[in-house]
Design a protein around this motif. Structure first.
Motif, short mmCIF file in Angstrom:
data_model
loop_
_atom_site.label_atom_id
_atom_site.label_comp_id
_atom_site.label_asym_id
_atom_site.label_seq_id
_atom_site.Cartn_x
_atom_site.Cartn_y
_atom_site.Cartn_z
N MET A 1 0.84 -1.20 0.00
CA MET A 1 0.00 0.00 0.00
C MET A 1 0.87 1.24 0.00
SD MET A 1 -1.40 0.00 3.96
CE MET A 1 -1.84 -1.74 3.95
N SER A 2 0.40 2.28 -0.65
CA SER A 2 1.15 3.54 -0.66
C SER A 2 0.19 4.69 -0.36
CB SER A 2 1.83 3.76 -2.00
OG SER A 2 0.88 3.88 -3.03
N PHE A 3 0.73 5.75 0.20
CA PHE A 3 -0.07 6.91 0.60
C PHE A 3 0.61 8.18 0.11
CE2 PHE A 3 -0.58 3.58 3.82
CZ PHE A 3 -1.94 3.38 3.77
N ASP A 4 -0.11 9.29 0.16
CA ASP A 4 0.46 10.56 -0.27
C ASP A 4 1.61 11.00 0.62
OD1 ASP A 4 -1.34 10.66 -2.34
OD2 ASP A 4 -2.77 11.95 -1.28
N GLY A 5 1.56 10.63 1.89
CA GLY A 5 2.62 11.00 2.81
C GLY A 5 2.35 12.30 3.54
N GLY B 1 4.19 1.26 3.73
CA GLY B 1 3.55 2.49 3.29
C GLY B 1 3.31 3.47 4.42
N HIS B 2 2.97 2.97 5.60
CA HIS B 2 2.77 3.83 6.77
C HIS B 2 4.10 4.43 7.22
CE1 HIS B 2 -0.78 0.98 7.45
NE2 HIS B 2 -1.30 2.14 7.07
N CYS C 1 -1.56 9.23 5.79
CA CYS C 1 -1.90 7.82 5.58
C CYS C 1 -3.26 7.58 6.21
CB CYS C 1 -0.83 6.89 6.17
SG CYS C 1 -0.83 6.77 7.98
N VAL D 1 6.85 4.95 5.46
CA VAL D 1 7.31 5.94 4.48
C VAL D 1 6.48 7.22 4.58
CG1 VAL D 1 7.53 6.43 2.02
CG2 VAL D 1 8.21 4.19 2.91
N ALA D 2 5.16 7.07 4.71
CA ALA D 2 4.28 8.24 4.78
C ALA D 2 4.59 9.13 5.98
CB ALA D 2 2.82 7.78 4.82
#
Length: 204
Positions: free
Chosen positions: A1-5, A115-116, A29, A118-119
């Motif tokens: 999963m990826s988020f805008d951050g 993802g969390h 996230c 990194v965000a």
């Protein structure tokens, strides 16, 4: 999963007070949706040592403070044995919201996804910029992933001096929750204290 951050929510200037006031608005996230509150870092803004944990737990999410649950109590004891005054270090987490899954009425800790991590990293970067610690103590795999990337293995390098991408010196060890859960508590607690003492020895 990826988020805008989190980048758009992290203040580019100002001090820790500005960071703390901005944190509750972060939507970088999805963890804010279920957590009760964001949990900011705590400690002296010019601390020589910064300890970076993984994520708030159930107690931290309810109380709004870092390391106040069972792992926090163990950390307090280990810090004391290592000769470290908790009031003189800055404590924070790589991920600022509690991730969990429900089992009946209980909320069971769930490891943040990449993802969390990194965000949320821009918040940790800003804390490092403001505090400017002489040494960073990395507590557990999530914090290691945030600060050193996926290739770093805490179990292989714990207690050793390592260099962060910004040139800062760090020491990695296990998260205190791993010691709490250990089947060989005394051995693992002593090893944890040894790692913290190694960190003290590296302070300039």
């Amino acid at each position: 999963m990826s988020f805008d951050g989190a980048t758009r929510w992290v203040p580019a200037d100002g001090g820790m007070r500005k960071v703390r006031s901005a944190l509750p608005d972060c939507r970088g996230c999805d963890l804010y949706q279920d957590a009760e509150q964001v949990v900011a870092g705590e400690g002296p803004v010019r601390a020589r040592m910064m300890l970076v944990g993984e994520t708030p737990g159930d107690h931290e999410d309810k109380e709004g403070h870092v390391f106040v649950g069972p792992a926090g109590r163990l950390l307090d004891k280990a810090l004391a044995e290592a000769g470290i005054d908790r009031s003189q270090v800055y404590l924070t987490n790589a991920v600022k919201h509690f991730r969990f899954e429900r089992q009946g009425k209980r909320r069971i800790h769930k490891t943040p996804a990449v993802g969390h991590i990194v965000a949320c990293h821009p918040w940790l970067d800003r804390e490092l910029e403001i505090v400017k610690p002489k040494l960073v103590v990395i507590l557990g795999a999530v914090a290691a992933r945030s600060l050193l990337g996926t290739g770093f293995k805490v179990t292989e390098h714990r207690g050793e001096a390592v260099e962060l991408p910004d040139g800062r010196t760090a020491v990695a060890t296990v998260h205190p929750s791993a010691v709490v859960r250990s089947q060989e508590f005394r051995r693992d607690f002593d090893h944890f204290v040894k790692d913290l003492r190694a960190a003290v020895d590296l302070l300039p």
